[in-house]
Design an enzyme around this catalytic site. Structure first.
Site: not given
Length: 317
Positions: A62-63, A84, A115, A117, A119
Site C-alpha cells: 500500500h502507498p 480509496e 499506517f 486504514i 480510507a
C-alpha cells in the site's frame, strides 16, 4: 464467467491483497459463484492461512496515506488506492497533509510498517485522528488492528473485482462507495465469522520470534458461584472447551466452534509454558477474562508475550 462461477486469476487477487500467499490460496479455490463466497474464503485464508510474513507483504504493497502509489506498484491496485484515498485528498489542506506525513513517519519508525486504514470515505482529519489514537498501542496490538484494516480493504477490492467481472468497466472507474455497499450487503447474508470468536497468539520476545509448540487450553466457568472468587477453591468449576498447540507462527488452532455469538461468561486460557521452556520461572500461565452479554458478537484475541522476566497480555476485539 465459467460454469459454476467466476474464474479469477492469481494476479487479480494480488491486486486485492498484496500478499502472494493470499493470492495463491484464493486462486486455488474453486470458481466463486458470488461475491459472498469470495469474501468468506478471503477471510478464512487471510486470518487462518497467511503467516506474519504474508501480512507484512500485504501492508508494504500500500502507498502511505496521502502519497501516490509508486510506479512499480500493481496498476489495478494503484488505481484502487487512488479511489480509496479520494475523500482524504479532497479534504486535505497543506497543513493537514504535512501533519499526516509527520505522523506517518513516526508510526513507521515505531511499528516497522506503514499506517494502514481502510480510507474509503474518510477525511484527512478523520484518518489523522485515528492514527494518533492508535499510535500509543503496543506493537502486537497494532499488528492485529492493521491486519483487520487490510481485510476491510481486501473485501472492498473484491467488490470492485466482481463489478469488473460483471460489467467489465475500467478498474479505475469503479465507484468505491458502490463497492463498499456491495460488501456490506454480502456481510448481512453470510456468517459473520470465519474463525472462532476466541483466539490466541504467543510471541517469544526473548528470541524475537513466534512461540511454536506451546500447548493451549480454553475453559469456561460453570461453577456454583457466578464467577470464581480469589482465595476459594475452583475445583470442578472450569469446563473444557477445546485445546490446541501453537504453530510456527505462534497461533493456536481452533479452540472452540465458529459461532456468530459467543456465550457470555468467564473464560480461562491456559498455556503450558513449562513444557516450552523447562526450568523457566513460570511453569504455566493462566489468563482469566469475562465476556459480557453486550460483547458476545465481538472477537476476542488474547495474545501472550513471553520474556525471561515477565508476561503481558492484551484482550482486543
Amino acid at each position: 464467467m465459467e460454469e459454476g462461477g467466476f474464474k479469477i486469476e492469481e494476479e487479480e487477487f494480488l491486486a486485492c491483497c498484496g500478499s502472494s500467499q493470499f493470492a495463491t490460496e484464493m486462486a486455488k479455490s474453486p470458481p466463486f459463484s458470488s461475491l459472498g463466497e469470495a469474501v468468506t474464503a478471503a477471510r478464512d485464508i487471510w486470518f487462518n492461512k497467511v503467516d506474519v510474513t504474508g501480512w507484512l507483504q500485504a501492508f508494504s504493497a500500500h502507498p502511505q496515506i496521502g502519497h501516490t502509489p509508486p510506479p512499480s506498484s500493481h496498476s489495478t491496485s494503484a488505481q484502487w488506492s487512488k479511489g480509496e484515498q479520494s475523500t482524504a485528498l479532497a479534504t486535505a489542506t497543506t497543513s493537514s497533509l504535512q501533519e499526516l506525513y509527520q505522523w506517518n513517519a513516526k508510526y513507521r519508525e515505531k511499528f516497522g510498517f506503514i499506517f494502514l486504514i481502510c480510507a474509503s470515505g474518510k477525511s484527512t482529519d478523520g484518518i489523522l485522528a485515528e492514527l494518533k489514537k492508535r499510535y500509543p498501542n503496543r506493537p502486537i496490538v497494532e499488528f492485529e488492528i492493521a491486519a483487520e484494516e487490510q481485510m476491510k480493504i481486501t473485501e472492498l477490492r473484491l467488490g470492485n473485482l466482481f463489478s469488473t467481472k460483471e460489467k467489465d468497466p475500467s478498474p479505475g472507474n469503479v465507484n468505491p462507495t458502490v463497492a463498499a455497499k456491495k460488501v456490506e450487503a454480502v456481510k448481512t447474508q453470510t456468517p459473520t465469522r470465519t474463525r472462532p470468536p476466541i483466539t490466541t497468539h504467543v510471541l517469544d520476545i526473548s528470541r524475537g520470534s513466534p512461540a511454536a509448540g506451546i500447548e493451549v487450553c480454553l475453559e469456561m466457568w460453570k461453577g456454583h458461584q457466578p464467577r470464581p472468587v480469589f482465595g476459594e477453591s475452583t475445583t470442578g468449576g472450569w469446563v473444557f472447551q477445546g485445546s490446541s498447540t501453537t504453530n510456527s507462527d505462534g497461533r493456536s488452532g481452533q479452540l472452540m466452534n465458529i459461532v456468530d455469538a459467543v456465550n457470555p461468561g468467564i473464560y480461562r486460557i491456559s498455556f503450558n509454558t513449562g513444557k516450552y521452556c523447562p526450568g523457566g520461572f513460570f511453569p504455566c500461565v493462566f489468563i482469566v477474562f469475562e465476556i459480557r452479554e453486550s460483547q458476545k458478537l465481538e472477537h476476542f484475541h488474547v495474545p501472550l508475550l513471553l520474556s525471561p522476566f515477565s508476561f503481558s497480555t492484551y484482550r482486543g476485539s
